[in-house]
Scaffold this motif. Sequence first.
Motif, PDB file in Angstrom:
ATOM      1  N   SER A   9       0.841  -1.211   0.000  1.00  0.00           N
ATOM      2  CA  SER A   9       0.000   0.000   0.000  1.00  0.00           C
ATOM      3  C   SER A   9       0.869   1.251   0.000  1.00  0.00           C
ATOM      4  CB  SER A   9      -0.943  -0.001   1.199  1.00  0.00           C
ATOM      5  OG  SER A   9      -0.218   0.013   2.404  1.00  0.00           O
ATOM      6  N   ALA A  10       1.997   1.209   0.713  1.00  0.00           N
ATOM      7  CA  ALA A  10       2.907   2.353   0.725  1.00  0.00           C
ATOM      8  C   ALA A  10       3.645   2.472  -0.605  1.00  0.00           C
ATOM      9  CB  ALA A  10       3.909   2.205   1.867  1.00  0.00           C
ATOM     10  N   ALA A  11       3.982   1.343  -1.219  1.00  0.00           N
ATOM     11  CA  ALA A  11       4.708   1.367  -2.482  1.00  0.00           C
ATOM     12  C   ALA A  11       3.892   2.036  -3.582  1.00  0.00           C
ATOM     13  CB  ALA A  11       5.085  -0.049  -2.898  1.00  0.00           C
ATOM     14  N   LYS A  12       2.567   1.917  -3.509  1.00  0.00           N
ATOM     15  CA  LYS A  12       1.699   2.541  -4.504  1.00  0.00           C
ATOM     16  C   LYS A  12       1.532   4.038  -4.263  1.00  0.00           C
ATOM     17  CE  LYS A  12      -0.729  -1.782  -5.031  1.00  0.00           C
ATOM     18  NZ  LYS A  12      -1.890  -2.583  -4.643  1.00  0.00           N
ATOM     19  N   ARG A  13       1.812   4.504  -3.058  1.00  0.00           N
ATOM     20  CA  ARG A  13       1.564   5.900  -2.702  1.00  0.00           C
ATOM     21  C   ARG A  13       2.802   6.784  -2.733  1.00  0.00           C
ATOM     22  NH1 ARG A  13      -2.268   2.895  -0.076  1.00  0.00           N
ATOM     23  NH2 ARG A  13      -4.298   3.874   0.212  1.00  0.00           N
ATOM     24  N   PHE A  14       3.985   6.205  -2.680  1.00  0.00           N
ATOM     25  CA  PHE A  14       5.215   6.988  -2.597  1.00  0.00           C
ATOM     26  C   PHE A  14       6.156   6.669  -3.738  1.00  0.00           C
ATOM     27  CE2 PHE A  14       3.582   6.748   1.691  1.00  0.00           C
ATOM     28  CZ  PHE A  14       3.749   8.035   2.154  1.00  0.00           C
ATOM     29  N   LYS A  15       6.830   7.702  -4.234  1.00  0.00           N
ATOM     30  CA  LYS A  15       7.860   7.545  -5.257  1.00  0.00           C
ATOM     31  C   LYS A  15       9.117   8.251  -4.747  1.00  0.00           C
ATOM     32  CE  LYS A  15       5.246   5.635  -8.468  1.00  0.00           C
ATOM     33  NZ  LYS A  15       4.570   4.724  -7.575  1.00  0.00           N
ATOM     34  N   VAL A  16      10.267   7.830  -5.243  1.00  0.00           N
ATOM     35  CA  VAL A  16      11.529   8.446  -4.836  1.00  0.00           C
ATOM     36  C   VAL A  16      11.967   9.419  -5.921  1.00  0.00           C
ATOM     37  CG1 VAL A  16      13.947   8.027  -4.270  1.00  0.00           C
ATOM     38  CG2 VAL A  16      12.205   6.477  -3.465  1.00  0.00           C
ATOM     39  N   THR A  17      12.381  10.624  -5.513  1.00  0.00           N
ATOM     40  CA  THR A  17      12.891  11.617  -6.454  1.00  0.00           C
ATOM     41  C   THR A  17      14.344  11.297  -6.784  1.00  0.00           C
ATOM     42  OG1 THR A  17      13.632  13.084  -4.699  1.00  0.00           O
ATOM     43  CG2 THR A  17      11.379  13.388  -5.471  1.00  0.00           C
ATOM     44  N   GLY A  18      14.916  12.036  -7.698  1.00  0.00           N
ATOM     45  CA  GLY A  18      16.298  11.810  -8.086  1.00  0.00           C
ATOM     46  C   GLY A  18      17.285  12.034  -6.961  1.00  0.00           C
ATOM     47  N   THR A  19      16.925  12.930  -6.031  1.00  0.00           N
ATOM     48  CA  THR A  19      17.820  13.213  -4.905  1.00  0.00           C
ATOM     49  C   THR A  19      17.568  12.299  -3.713  1.00  0.00           C
ATOM     50  OG1 THR A  19      16.296  14.932  -4.133  1.00  0.00           O
ATOM     51  CG2 THR A  19      18.120  15.630  -5.548  1.00  0.00           C
ATOM     52  N   LYS A  21      14.575  11.870  -2.062  1.00  0.00           N
ATOM     53  CA  LYS A  21      13.461  12.256  -1.195  1.00  0.00           C
ATOM     54  C   LYS A  21      12.203  11.501  -1.607  1.00  0.00           C
ATOM     55  CE  LYS A  21      15.235  16.882  -0.353  1.00  0.00           C
ATOM     56  NZ  LYS A  21      15.036  18.308  -0.593  1.00  0.00           N
ATOM     57  N   LEU A  22      11.245  11.390  -0.664  1.00  0.00           N
ATOM     58  CA  LEU A  22      10.000  10.690  -0.949  1.00  0.00           C
ATOM     59  C   LEU A  22       8.931  11.680  -1.386  1.00  0.00           C
ATOM     60  CD1 LEU A  22       9.829   8.116   1.969  1.00  0.00           C
ATOM     61  CD2 LEU A  22      10.215   7.641  -0.428  1.00  0.00           C
ATOM     62  N   LYS A  23       8.296  11.376  -2.508  1.00  0.00           N
ATOM     63  CA  LYS A  23       7.243  12.224  -3.058  1.00  0.00           C
ATOM     64  C   LYS A  23       5.901  11.568  -2.776  1.00  0.00           C
ATOM     65  CE  LYS A  23       6.756  12.526  -7.568  1.00  0.00           C
ATOM     66  NZ  LYS A  23       6.950  12.854  -8.988  1.00  0.00           N
ATOM     67  N   ARG A  24       4.909  12.376  -2.413  1.00  0.00           N
ATOM     68  CA  ARG A  24       3.582  11.847  -2.098  1.00  0.00           C
ATOM     69  C   ARG A  24       2.523  12.772  -2.678  1.00  0.00           C
ATOM     70  NH1 ARG A  24       1.053  15.072   1.503  1.00  0.00           N
ATOM     71  NH2 ARG A  24       2.354  16.499   2.697  1.00  0.00           N
ATOM     72  N   HIS A  46      -0.774  19.360  -6.831  1.00  0.00           N
ATOM     73  CA  HIS A  46       0.665  19.177  -6.909  1.00  0.00           C
ATOM     74  C   HIS A  46       1.163  18.221  -5.822  1.00  0.00           C
ATOM     75  CE1 HIS A  46       0.419  22.427  -9.722  1.00  0.00           C
ATOM     76  NE2 HIS A  46      -0.115  23.217  -8.797  1.00  0.00           N
ATOM     77  N   ALA A  47       2.152  17.435  -6.182  1.00  0.00           N
ATOM     78  CA  ALA A  47       2.736  16.494  -5.234  1.00  0.00           C
ATOM     79  C   ALA A  47       3.538  17.242  -4.176  1.00  0.00           C
ATOM     80  CB  ALA A  47       3.632  15.505  -5.962  1.00  0.00           C
ATOM     81  N   ALA A  48       3.742  16.595  -3.044  1.00  0.00           N
ATOM     82  CA  ALA A  48       4.496  17.193  -1.941  1.00  0.00           C
ATOM     83  C   ALA A  48       5.617  16.235  -1.545  1.00  0.00           C
ATOM     84  CB  ALA A  48       3.585  17.450  -0.748  1.00  0.00           C
ATOM     85  N   ILE A  49       6.599  16.760  -0.853  1.00  0.00           N
ATOM     86  CA  ILE A  49       7.692  15.947  -0.326  1.00  0.00           C
ATOM     87  C   ILE A  49       7.309  15.485   1.080  1.00  0.00           C
ATOM     88  CG2 ILE A  49      10.140  15.962   0.310  1.00  0.00           C
ATOM     89  CD1 ILE A  49       9.680  16.170  -2.680  1.00  0.00           C
ATOM     90  N   THR A  50       7.550  14.211   1.366  1.00  0.00           N
ATOM     91  CA  THR A  50       7.241  13.655   2.679  1.00  0.00           C
ATOM     92  C   THR A  50       8.083  14.336   3.750  1.00  0.00           C
ATOM     93  OG1 THR A  50       6.785  11.559   1.618  1.00  0.00           O
ATOM     94  CG2 THR A  50       7.062  11.506   3.990  1.00  0.00           C
ATOM     95  N   ASP A  51       7.462  14.630   4.889  1.00  0.00           N
ATOM     96  CA  ASP A  51       8.139  15.316   5.984  1.00  0.00           C
ATOM     97  C   ASP A  51       9.268  14.455   6.545  1.00  0.00           C
ATOM     98  OD1 ASP A  51       7.851  16.221   9.249  1.00  0.00           O
ATOM     99  OD2 ASP A  51       7.946  17.767   7.714  1.00  0.00           O
ATOM    100  N   GLU A  52      10.333  15.108   6.974  1.00  0.00           N
ATOM    101  CA  GLU A  52      11.519  14.406   7.472  1.00  0.00           C
ATOM    102  C   GLU A  52      11.219  13.513   8.680  1.00  0.00           C
ATOM    103  OE1 GLU A  52      14.650  14.122   6.298  1.00  0.00           O
ATOM    104  OE2 GLU A  52      13.894  15.166   4.541  1.00  0.00           O
ATOM    105  N   THR A  53      10.199  13.866   9.480  1.00  0.00           N
ATOM    106  CA  THR A  53       9.883  13.068  10.665  1.00  0.00           C
ATOM    107  C   THR A  53       9.328  11.700  10.282  1.00  0.00           C
ATOM    108  OG1 THR A  53       7.707  14.102  10.765  1.00  0.00           O
ATOM    109  CG2 THR A  53       9.435  15.075  12.100  1.00  0.00           C
ATOM    110  N   ASN A  54       8.764  11.561   9.080  1.00  0.00           N
ATOM    111  CA  ASN A  54       8.175  10.290   8.655  1.00  0.00           C
ATOM    112  C   ASN A  54       9.087   9.477   7.747  1.00  0.00           C
ATOM    113  OD1 ASN A  54       5.722  10.936   9.951  1.00  0.00           O
ATOM    114  ND2 ASN A  54       5.110  12.176   8.214  1.00  0.00           N
ATOM    115  N   VAL A  55      10.166  10.067   7.276  1.00  0.00           N
ATOM    116  CA  VAL A  55      10.996   9.396   6.267  1.00  0.00           C
ATOM    117  C   VAL A  55      11.614   8.118   6.814  1.00  0.00           C
ATOM    118  CG1 VAL A  55      13.107   9.620   4.902  1.00  0.00           C
ATOM    119  CG2 VAL A  55      11.430  11.440   4.889  1.00  0.00           C
TER     120      VAL A  55
END
Length: 65
Positions: A9-19, A21-24, A46-55
């Motif tokens: 379920s998480a794999a379908k919701r999050f993608k990794v950016t080139g740097t 970071k997790l995109k959601r 627009h997509a957002a970057i996942t907060d550092e506390t959850n990474v």
Amino acid sequence: MPKIKTNRSAAKRFKVTGTGKLKRNKAYKRHILTKKSAKTKRNLRHAAITDETNVANMKKILPYL
């Protein structure tokens, strides 16, 4: 060491950016849209970057991302 299962379920919701970071996608865009302003709905597109506390937790359930 055995393989670690990916949380599907998480794999379908999050993608990794080139740097690395997790995109959601943003929430609150599914229903009850009539009372939300056009500006609000436009900003939710627009997509957002996942907060550092959850990474750390996200990297644990997405080991091969």
